[in-house]
Design a protein around this motif. Structure first.
Motif, PDB file in Angstrom:
ATOM      1  N   UNK A   1      87.816  10.451  -6.908  1.00  0.00           N
ATOM      2  CA  UNK A   1      88.880  11.284  -6.364  1.00  0.00           C
ATOM      3  C   UNK A   1      88.275  12.620  -6.005  1.00  0.00           C
ATOM      4  N   UNK A   2      89.064  13.459  -5.368  1.00  0.00           N
ATOM      5  CA  UNK A   2      88.534  14.718  -4.854  1.00  0.00           C
ATOM      6  C   UNK A   2      87.896  15.555  -5.950  1.00  0.00           C
ATOM      7  N   UNK A   3      88.498  15.547  -7.126  1.00  0.00           N
ATOM      8  CA  UNK A   3      87.959  16.421  -8.172  1.00  0.00           C
ATOM      9  C   UNK A   3      86.674  15.876  -8.764  1.00  0.00           C
ATOM     10  N   UNK A   4      86.271  14.695  -8.326  1.00  0.00           N
ATOM     11  CA  UNK A   4      85.047  14.136  -8.869  1.00  0.00           C
ATOM     12  C   UNK A   4      83.856  14.343  -7.951  1.00  0.00           C
ATOM     13  N   UNK A   5      84.083  14.912  -6.783  1.00  0.00           N
ATOM     14  CA  UNK A   5      82.970  15.284  -5.924  1.00  0.00           C
ATOM     15  C   UNK A   5      82.270  16.451  -6.605  1.00  0.00           C
TER      16      UNK A   5
ATOM     17  N   UNK B   1      84.430   5.902  -1.521  1.00  0.00           N
ATOM     18  CA  UNK B   1      84.256   7.202  -2.162  1.00  0.00           C
ATOM     19  C   UNK B   1      85.340   8.133  -1.620  1.00  0.00           C
ATOM     20  N   UNK B   2      86.472   8.125  -2.260  1.00  0.00           N
ATOM     21  CA  UNK B   2      87.633   8.840  -1.760  1.00  0.00           C
ATOM     22  C   UNK B   2      87.343  10.331  -1.622  1.00  0.00           C
ATOM     23  N   UNK B   3      87.558  10.834  -0.455  1.00  0.00           N
ATOM     24  CA  UNK B   3      87.389  12.260  -0.136  1.00  0.00           C
ATOM     25  C   UNK B   3      85.970  12.779  -0.368  1.00  0.00           C
ATOM     26  N   UNK B   4      85.037  11.884  -0.537  1.00  0.00           N
ATOM     27  CA  UNK B   4      83.657  12.328  -0.662  1.00  0.00           C
ATOM     28  C   UNK B   4      83.138  12.673   0.721  1.00  0.00           C
ATOM     29  N   UNK B   5      82.096  13.443   0.771  1.00  0.00           N
ATOM     30  CA  UNK B   5      81.445  13.762   2.030  1.00  0.00           C
ATOM     31  C   UNK B   5      80.037  13.189   1.977  1.00  0.00           C
ATOM     32  N   UNK B   6      79.673  12.457   2.999  1.00  0.00           N
ATOM     33  CA  UNK B   6      78.329  11.883   3.051  1.00  0.00           C
ATOM     34  C   UNK B   6      77.508  12.628   4.099  1.00  0.00           C
ATOM     35  N   UNK B   7      76.335  13.035   3.724  1.00  0.00           N
ATOM     36  CA  UNK B   7      75.482  13.823   4.607  1.00  0.00           C
ATOM     37  C   UNK B   7      74.222  13.039   4.965  1.00  0.00           C
TER      38      UNK B   7
ATOM     39  N   UNK C   1      82.601  18.784  -0.205  1.00  0.00           N
ATOM     40  CA  UNK C   1      83.234  18.891   1.113  1.00  0.00           C
ATOM     41  C   UNK C   1      82.520  19.919   1.984  1.00  0.00           C
ATOM     42  N   UNK C   2      82.220  19.523   3.211  1.00  0.00           N
ATOM     43  CA  UNK C   2      81.520  20.437   4.108  1.00  0.00           C
ATOM     44  C   UNK C   2      80.021  20.276   4.075  1.00  0.00           C
ATOM     45  N   UNK C   3      79.508  19.562   3.098  1.00  0.00           N
ATOM     46  CA  UNK C   3      78.084  19.310   3.040  1.00  0.00           C
ATOM     47  C   UNK C   3      77.360  20.175   2.026  1.00  0.00           C
ATOM     48  N   UNK C   4      76.096  19.876   1.837  1.00  0.00           N
ATOM     49  CA  UNK C   4      75.278  20.591   0.863  1.00  0.00           C
ATOM     50  C   UNK C   4      75.210  22.078   1.190  1.00  0.00           C
TER      51      UNK C   4
END
Lengths: 304, 187
Positions: free
Chosen positions: A85-89, A222-228, A278-281
């Motif tokens: 979930x979002x809070x786990x990113x 990966x819910x709401x995760x961001x992949x770079x 979110x938004x990347x590294x």
């Protein structure tokens, strides 16, 4: 009679001590094997082990707790299939997590491919479409083997994305005389288990690559995760270069950084995907887990 | 519901596939398991890898937990410690961390404090074990600490303590007997 009771009591005490030594891990191999046999045969021996595990765990609990890095929970999620979930990113960037992620990629690069989830990563060797190396990495152990037929098993979403062919690839020029151009480099990033993946086509003439999502949106895994996406150097001591975020759907054109354009493919021939906030590294380096690494191949698209 | 009962509930729920319960279990217990893994394995990298393995195993084996396996926290700590010992025994001696003569002193000082996540119930138990540990001779206590916190074998303890192997084996046994007797008296 008393002697018999004494013997029984002595036997119980011996079992109790052996159980303590077993729990401490100080029995030698032969003693441990004998004790494990007794463990299977005798419930009383099992009770002794539980007794000492309970007692000695309390000794362990006297240590001051140390909160593990957020990345560990992410790794566990991926290995167990637990949805995020979002809070786990990861909230933190840099630090131990980043170091670990970086180390992971360096190791992975030397093994051709890596996956923390028993994901399979297929890397196509240069101009050998039917020669595929499949690497599966679990619990720190890697096995690499030839799997010539594996490429065909990518088909669950093969039809959803057509290789950049002259008719479907980008045009060079703006008028009706514009010509479709061929990719100079291609790559494939994929997860067999979840049918998530991307295809990559690089065009020197455009100074860019097109990255196209295929299969399911990765946010289903990966819910709401961001992949770079990262460009990796052949020399693992060089730093990776961010290519931006991976598209969840559709295609995205990503410029090849000018300062590596001339060395592209010769010195930078691998792509990696990491999980980022979110938004990347924020650090310029991968900070989350490295999910995929793939090696680019020379473009070999079909003739029109 | 006390802490132990709460852990049992989370374990049961995890066994049934409740991911939120498993996350809570992880949040509450992982700092204790991670501290133990760091102490035994001595490197951040090894401890992180081991912690990951341990919780994957807990997720997979949660349904095998039952009260007769002991308290839930000791079950979890045991899984972590056995994993650490397994890694330690497989580790190439040449790549192991050098022995640190100050380690025992650090352990002893560290164990005087308890973190915020250990509640009063656990503190009561800790006092009992701690009290009994104080009944041991310094060498007996040190041998048990080296075995528990560093996963040393008899031979490794012999080298570390610069005592004959037979003496170390005897120290450990006598220490365990004293500890067991003390704990029994206290019950």
């Amino acid at each position: 009679m008393n002697s018999r009771l004494d013997d029984k009591d002595m036997h119980k005490k011996d079992n109790n001590l052996s159980a303590a030594e077993y729990v401490l891990g100080i029995l030698d191999a032969d003693e441990r094997a004998r004790f494990q046999q007794a463990l299977q045969d005798d419930a009383a021996v099992r009770d002794e082990v539980v007794y000492w595990e309970d007692q000695l765990a309390e000794v362990g609990l006297k240590l001051s707790p140390v909160t593990p890095p957020d990345t560990i929970w992410q790794q566990i999620q991926m290995q167990t299939g637990i949805r995020g979930t979002a809070d786990e990113v990861p909230k933190e960037t840099g630090g131990a997590g980043a170091t670990r992620a970086w180390r992971l990629w360096a190791v992975a690069a030397s093994l051709v491919a890596v996956s923390a989830l028993s994901l399979l990563v297929v890397t196509q060797r240069e101009n050998t479409a039917d020669s595929t190396v499949v690497a599966s990495v679990t619990a720190g152990e890697a096995t690499i083997g030839q799997a010539a037929a594996q490429d065909d098993s990518f088909n669950p979403f093969e039809e959803a994305l057509v290789w950049s062919s002259p008719k479907l690839g980008p045009k060079l020029g703006a008028n009706s005389n514009a010509t479709y151009i061929s990719p100079d480099f291609v790559g494939k990033i994929q997860d067999y288990a979840s049918s998530i993946g991307w295809k990559v086509a690089g065009y020197n003439a455009l100074g860019a690559m097109e990255v196209s999502a295929a299969g399911k949106p990765y946010t289903q895994l990966w819910e709401r995760a961001t992949l770079e996406l990262w460009l990796l150097p052949i020399n693992s001591y060089e730093e990776p270069i961010s290519l931006g975020l991976l598209p969840e759907n559709g295609a995205r054109r990503i410029p090849i950084p000018a300062h590596v354009a001339s060395e592209f493919y010769t010195d930078y021939n691998k792509l990696a995907v990491s999980v980022e906030p979110p938004g990347g590294s924020l650090t310029g380096e991968p900070t989350g887990d490295i999910l995929f690494i793939t090696t680019l191949s020379r473009g070999t698209h079909p003739n029109p | 519901m006390n802490q132990s009962e709460q852990l049992v509930e989370w374990l049961k729920a995890s066994a049934a596939g409740d991911e939120r319960a498993f996350k809570k279990l992880y949040q509450v217990t992982s700092p204790h398991l991670f501290a133990l893994l760091l102490r035994i394995l001595r490197t951040q990298e090894s401890a992180e890898d081991a912690l990951q393995d341990v919780y994957v195993k807990i997720w997979q084996k949660a349904k095998t937990y039952e009260l007769k396996r002991g308290s839930p926290i000791s079950w979890l700590m045991s899984i972590a410690r056995y994993r650490a010992l397994d890694l330690l025994r497989r580790r190439d001696p040449e790549t192991s961390m050098p022995d640190d003569p100050e380690m025992v002193a650090i352990i002893l000082s560290d164990t005087e404090s308890a973190g915020p996540q250990v509640n009063s119930e656990t503190m009561q138990s800790l006092s009992k074990v701690n009290r009994c540990m104080q009944c041991l001779t310094p060498d007996q206590r040190r041998s048990l600490m080296l075995a528990y916190y560093e996963g040393l074998t008899h031979q490794e303890m012999s080298d570390r303590m610069e005592l004959p192997l037979g003496t170390v084996k005897s120290l450990v046994r006598r220490g365990l007997i004293s500890l067991r007797d003390c704990l029994a008296e206290d019950e």
